[in-house]
Design a protein around this motif. Structure first.
Motif, PDB file in Angstrom:
ATOM      1  N   CYS A 211      23.559 -86.309  -9.317  1.00 18.40           N
ATOM      2  CA  CYS A 211      23.653 -86.651  -7.893  1.00 18.40           C
ATOM      3  C   CYS A 211      22.588 -87.701  -7.549  1.00 18.40           C
ATOM      4  CB  CYS A 211      23.456 -85.402  -7.037  1.00 18.40           C
ATOM      5  SG  CYS A 211      23.760 -85.659  -5.275  1.00 18.40           S
ATOM      6  N   SER A 213      21.762 -90.024  -5.357  1.00 15.39           N
ATOM      7  CA  SER A 213      21.933 -90.650  -4.045  1.00 15.39           C
ATOM      8  C   SER A 213      20.809 -91.615  -3.681  1.00 15.39           C
ATOM      9  CB  SER A 213      22.056 -89.576  -2.966  1.00 15.39           C
ATOM     10  OG  SER A 213      20.961 -88.678  -3.021  1.00 15.39           O
ATOM     11  N   THR A 225      26.887 -92.630   0.110  1.00 15.98           N
ATOM     12  CA  THR A 225      27.268 -91.265  -0.252  1.00 15.98           C
ATOM     13  C   THR A 225      27.804 -91.282  -1.677  1.00 15.98           C
ATOM     14  OG1 THR A 225      27.831 -90.739   2.044  1.00 15.98           O
ATOM     15  CG2 THR A 225      28.718 -89.294   0.340  1.00 15.98           C
ATOM     16  N   ALA A 228      28.784 -85.803  -6.127  1.00 12.46           N
ATOM     17  CA  ALA A 228      27.812 -84.852  -6.665  1.00 12.46           C
ATOM     18  C   ALA A 228      28.498 -83.921  -7.648  1.00 12.46           C
ATOM     19  CB  ALA A 228      27.170 -84.047  -5.541  1.00 12.46           C
ATOM     20  N   ARG A 239      24.065 -85.541  -1.331  1.00 14.31           N
ATOM     21  CA  ARG A 239      24.937 -86.693  -1.585  1.00 14.31           C
ATOM     22  C   ARG A 239      24.483 -87.957  -0.864  1.00 14.31           C
ATOM     23  NH1 ARG A 239      30.682 -85.370  -0.057  1.00 14.31           N
ATOM     24  NH2 ARG A 239      31.102 -87.266  -1.241  1.00 14.31           N
TER      25      ARG A 239
END
Length: 408
Positions: A211, A213, A225, A228, A239
């Motif tokens: 993930c 981000s 975004t 994930a 995210r």
């Protein structure tokens, strides 16, 4: 926040430290000789895993509630979380004598549900995702209960920034501070405090590769975004970084690095074995980055790893430790075919024992297209001292005529 780059004011963080004194644990900063030798640096661990509620989250929540106490009505506050934030808000609310309602996803672990309840909060299970739980909590906030955001709030960020002040009190001249990054509140607060006092200190964030981000936001120049995937570092599986936090990440950090699931598991195991510290996946991420050589620093410099939390559920802990053992070559799993006659298994096991292997599990598989009618396949799981021993066992079995299939 300051006008130019949105840094939380140092005075605000100092005020947070004043309000939190005696209300949260001043966690220790401990030097690890073992990790220092491994890394060629002076490595210190900031053990927020020992904080009340098992993570840093209580700092921001407590400061938010104490600062805004007069604005909170009889219904109290509402928050949404699958774990650490829930416990942090519950603890902070209990200390401030404020009712708290926590919306948790229906899949939240029973251990974290019970811990949150034990701190005095009302727990509502609603939402198939954390995003849905947050939406439900925000609807409840419209009834007159302030919503306590887990990271995207200047008060929350300032509260987390008190960790940075404590680090500097114990180690005035750190060269590098490594912090887990989810929504960005923790690293935003720490970076704001550190850079205001010692701007030459570098701050690096760590995310799970599952993930990324913050890394993708830095690459694109704006909040994005990301998809994930499931991660043992669920505490930083956010995210999209927070709106208030992205300017801090962009302006104050030297970079963000990614760690893989196996590297995180190895770090959890290393902390448990070498320092007797129980860390959750997110909390172990900075050590994972260090041990996997993801960080660049001069030999001998002073490195601080922020171990952000220790809330690792027992069932997950067992799986994570096992994954770490497999990653480090401490467990060997293999299959071998042996003659289906008395004594065959004993001979196989004696070879493993001669090389120091300790059999953990064994399974016979008779029959099947790939197995002769006169043979049986044995699946073994063996404890070893590392990959060198695995190679010794493989060689010994091969020389004895066994065909061995090693499974990762």
């Amino acid at each position: 926040m300051k006008g130019g780059i949105g840094v939380i004011e140092l005075d605000e963080i100092r005020e947070a430290a004043r309000l939190l004194e005696g209300r949260v644990i001043r966690t220790p900063l401990v030097r690890s000789d073992t990790f220092s030798r491994m890394a060629g640096a002076e490595v210190h661990l900031k053990l927020e895993s020992l904080q009340a509620g098992g993570s840093f989250k209580v700092r921001g929540a407590a400061y938010k509630l104490l600062k805004r106490r007069e604005e909170i009505g009889p219904l109290g506050v509402v928050a949404a979380s699958a774990g650490n934030h829930a416990q942090g808000v519950a603890l902070a609310a209990r200390a401030a004598a404020i009712p708290a309602t926590i919306v948790m996803p229906v899949w939240a672990s029973m251990g974290k549900q019970e811990a949150t309840k034990s701190y005095g909060a009302e727990v509502i299970l609603a939402g198939d995702s954390l995003a849905e739980s947050i939406s439900i909590a925000r609807e409840m906030a419209e009834e007159g209960r302030p919503f306590i955001h887990p990271y995207d709030d200047p008060d929350i960020i300032a509260g987390q920034g008190t960790i940075g002040l404590e680090i500097l009190e114990d180690l005035p001249d750190p060269d590098l501070i490594v912090v887990p990054v989810g929504g960005g509140g923790l690293i935003g607060g720490i970076a704001s405090a550190i850079k205001a006092v010692r701007p030459e200190t570098e701050i690096v964030g760590v995310q799970a590769a599952a993930c990324p981000s913050a890394l993708e936001a830095l690459r694109s120049g704006e909040r994005v975004t990301v998809e994930a995937k499931r991660s043992i570092a669920d505490g930083i599986s956010v995210r999209q970084v927070g709106e208030a936090n992205f300017p801090l990440i962009r302006e104050l950090l030297s970079g963000v690095v990614l760690v893989e699931e196996g590297e995180i598991a190895s770090a959890v195991l290393a902390l448990l074995e070498r320092k007797k510290v129980l860390a959750e996946g997110a909390g172990a991420a900075p050590l994972a980055a260090l041990l996997a050589s993801k960080l660049a620093f001069p030999m001998g410099c002073k490195v601080v790893l922020v171990i952000s939390g220790g809330n690792l559920d027992p069932p997950l802990m067992e799986r994570v430790v096992r994954q770490g053992l497999l990653k480090e070559g401490r467990i060997m799993r293999f299959s071998a075919c042996i003659e289906d006659v008395p004594g065959s298994l004993a001979r196989l096991l004696s070879l493993v024992a001669e090389k120091g292997g300790n059999v953990l599990h064994i399974h016979h598989a008779r029959g099947g297209e790939e197995i002769s009618s006169f043979k049986t396949r044995v699946d073994l799981e063996v404890e070893t001292r590392g990959r060198g021993m695995i190679e010794e066992i493989k060689v010994a079995l091969g020389e004895a005529g066994y065909e061995v299939l090693v499974r990762e």
